[in-house]
Design an enzyme around this catalytic site. Structure first.
Site, PDB file in Angstrom:
ATOM      1  CE  LYS A   2     -55.987 -91.514 -82.482  1.00 19.79           C
ATOM      2  NZ  LYS A   2     -56.400 -92.847 -81.973  1.00 19.79           N
ATOM      3  CG  HIS A  43     -59.661 -98.641 -85.337  1.00 17.18           C
ATOM      4  ND1 HIS A  43     -58.645 -99.409 -85.896  1.00 17.18           N
ATOM      5  CD2 HIS A  43     -59.062 -97.674 -84.637  1.00 17.18           C
ATOM      6  CE1 HIS A  43     -57.482 -98.906 -85.513  1.00 17.18           C
ATOM      7  NE2 HIS A  43     -57.705 -97.864 -84.747  1.00 17.18           N
ATOM      8  CB  SER A  44     -59.461 -95.867 -89.889  1.00 22.21           C
ATOM      9  OG  SER A  44     -58.330 -95.313 -90.541  1.00 22.21           O
TER      10      SER A  44
END
Lengths: 435, 435
Positions: A204, A331-332
């Site tokens: 991220k 995605h999560s």
């Protein structure tokens, strides 16, 4: 359970909504930092024979406001009437036009609309209905989706820049420590790989200036040569910066995720690089697909059953991607074991799930299921038990709900910028592009 | 039934394939005329508890050759493992590249490929599995597809130019008489409207020069003012002729179906008219969608679960059409009551089924189900019985199979041009564009 006796095994007799707060570590993103606790909503759908199906979705106040009327309207409806969930939600959850004033624009999820919120709510109910239906019929959820095409689903390590502890000191502590530079990111990745066997890594980004994040990905590439890497700054970069990063990391990136916000910027980036662009921001609903696909703005869509309105809609998204030659990954957002089970079931049925799925799950120390999922060699085995194959831990649910009840309101709506202001009182949500 | 006892209620124990020949009236199209009998394949899937599900698809020799290895491979597989049908068929039905030499190019179905034949076979098996699964679980097929969103499905009258009797005199006679001019077409439409209540009309064209067919549609518009009309010459026209017909009939046509063959020609026509173009020829598989949609070549896709690989694939096609703003209707080829039940179930679950569906069913005097479907006000009520809601008439099946056994081979493969040569020995399949 008095209501239950009025209905048959395939009819919904009762729906229970339980908002909870779950511990979340101080993970950094371009908006700020995760709060110590984040809201989730647990949905229980009970059929006329007392079978209970469980679902999980976002639990912020505005989601709860949509979930309550849907829960109230459901008793008497068939548990297999999943198409009917959409028409019912349209009818009882209010006119999106009326509530759209209260909706944020921007954020990590792209533009938010009332339609998107409603689909996230429907998703939780759909999963609960599928779990109940599967239990009644003795079929795993994957079989209700046409059957698994693989016995295990690959997941990717989800790396975060993070603090050692939450800025305000409030903490369900963990022992991961801080990760704020390449060495910290590699150490985190090493622990993920050693503990869970993950073979691919997503970082991220959007937290530090691009050159620092490039250095972190380079360090990962050296530490894990040949293993797939991804970087996701949540749309924080300009087109020029996106192209710069793509040039610098093109030889090691599996894909670059949402380097720039908006379909238009993504199309400009895509036109200038061979690195595939993935998104869970500019394409998160069906109406956003045509423009993005026609303009070749994205090469990979990150599905998310919470966003798209459930497991069956996720399969439709997969069919569209297959038809248009666009890749599919998953995605999560912060989630618990119910959602991970749902993700694994649908992922097992999609032939063109071309990449390992994201999951925040390893960061979550709390859960509402009796037996946590365990990754082996970076994979989860697909359950063949009836329904989702998970059991609700009522004691844990009660405790996490009590935390929600006791909260002074500061944690009931996720706000990463507010959490960041605990460390930096001048922090504002950065404008886009940040770099 | 010895095999059945080895397996549970959700496992396939036995598969029976029964090729049959069914009576077909002398309906005309641009290729020729329907033969007196046309082949269909009836598929019975028996589960371990003796539950039988039924399916129906094309029965020509090349379809049978693909169906046999799939039928042989299925026992032991789960009846809910519908995604697995595709991988199994790929494995056991042979490499499409190897059999593609034997495949026709052209015809009423567009370009034929081994992939398309295989999907038609899978479709029949999928429907049989869904019927069995629904019966085992006490759920109608529509519920296995997520639930009906309407209680009845609209059908359209399917008008044909036709002869009074088959050219070779072989005949299961009917009393419709010939329809070879506007008056004949209107009389046929009147009988359809009076008997079944159909409120929209489709004329199969490509039989006579365009001005004659324009006159027939004009006559229909006068006889049934304001009611939706469609014309389908099966790609027989040039781009110029297509645009001429569109200009002449633009004020009365709901859509113009496959005026020209190939996506390229359709795109040219679409660019020159406001009349929506529908197709069941240039878009009949998922790989054909991207070009056609991107070029705006078609405004309506005529779904057909036999073509697209089953009811679940039909729903995926519907999702793609919905996402790209393309209309959805439903195509029909000669079929019996099993397929009509399947069509009705899937049509009931698709929110964006924007038009009344086609069906040849009223032309079929024979059937293999115990109780024929009845149109009321042009509609069929969606069955809520478990499975498809039809029961196989084993005596009828046996008799129609005996006709197939006794056939000298001349009817086992549909050949409308060969049938036409019985009346006109010099008849050749017209080259395209015919006009």
């Amino acid at each position: 359970m008095q209501t239950a006796s009025r209905f048959g095994a395939l009819t919904i007799a009762e729906v229970r909504l339980t908002p909870i707060l779950i511990a979340d570590p101080p993970l950094l993103n371009t908006q700020g930092v995760h709060q110590p606790y984040t809201p989730r909503l647990i949905i229980e759908v009970v059929t006329g024979d007392g079978t209970t199906g469980v679902g999980e979705t976002y639990g912020d106040t505005r989601y709860l406001e949509l979930a309550r009327p849907l829960a109230a309207a459901l008793p008497g409806h068939g548990v297999s009437d999943l198409n009917g969930l959409f028409t019912l939600a349209e009818r009882v959850c209010g006119d999106p036009a009326e509530v759209s004033d209260s909706v944020d624009v921007g954020g990590l999820r792209g533009v938010q609309t009332a339609d998107k919120l409603r689909l996230s709510i429907i998703s939780g109910f759909e999963v609960a209905c599928l779990d109940a239906l599967g239990k009644v019929q003795g079929l795993p959820v994957h079989a209700l989706l046409g059957g698994k095409v693989r016995d295990a689903v690959d997941y990717s390590a989800y790396l975060f820049y993070r603090l050692a502890a939450h800025p305000d000191g409030q903490d369900e502590s963990d022992d991961w420590g801080a990760a704020l530079d390449p060495a910290g990111v590699v150490a985190q990745a090493r622990r993920f790989a050693d503990t869970y066997g993950f073979g691919s890594f997503k970082l991220k980004g959007g937290v530090f200036p691009p050159d620092e994040e490039i250095a972190a990905v380079r360090a990962l590439a050296e530490a894990f040569p040949g293993q797939p890497l991804r970087l996701d700054p949540n749309g924080a970069w300009s087109v020029e910066t996106s192209l710069y990063v793509a040039r610098e990391l093109g030889d090691v990136l599996e894909y670059l995720e949402d380097p720039a916000s908006t379909t238009e910027r993504m199309a400009e980036v895509a036109a200038g690089t061979e690195v595939p662009l993935a998104t869970n921001m500019c394409v998160t609903t069906f109406p956003e697909i045509e423009e993005a696909f026609t303009r070749k703005a994205v090469q990979v869509v990150l599905s998310d059953h919470h966003y798209w309105g459930g497991l069956r809609n996720t399969r439709e998204l997969a069919a569209i991607c297959r038809t248009f030659g666009v890749g599919l990954s998953m995605h999560s957002n912060t989630h618990l074991g119910i959602s991970l089970a749902a993700m694994t079931h649908v992922a097992a049925t999609v032939p063109n799930l071309d990449y390992a799925c994201d999951s925040h799950y390893p960061w979550q120390t709390e859960d509402v299921i009796t037996r946590r999922h365990e990754f082996t060699d970076g994979r989860l085995t697909v359950s063949d038990l009836p329904g989702l194959g998970v059991a609700l831990d009522q004691d844990a649910l009660k405790a996490l709900h009590q935390r929600w009840v006791d909260d002074d309101g500061s944690m009931r709506d996720r706000d990463d910028a507010a959490a960041m202001r605990k460390a930096d009182p001048d922090w504002k949500t950065p404008s886009v592009p940040r770099w």
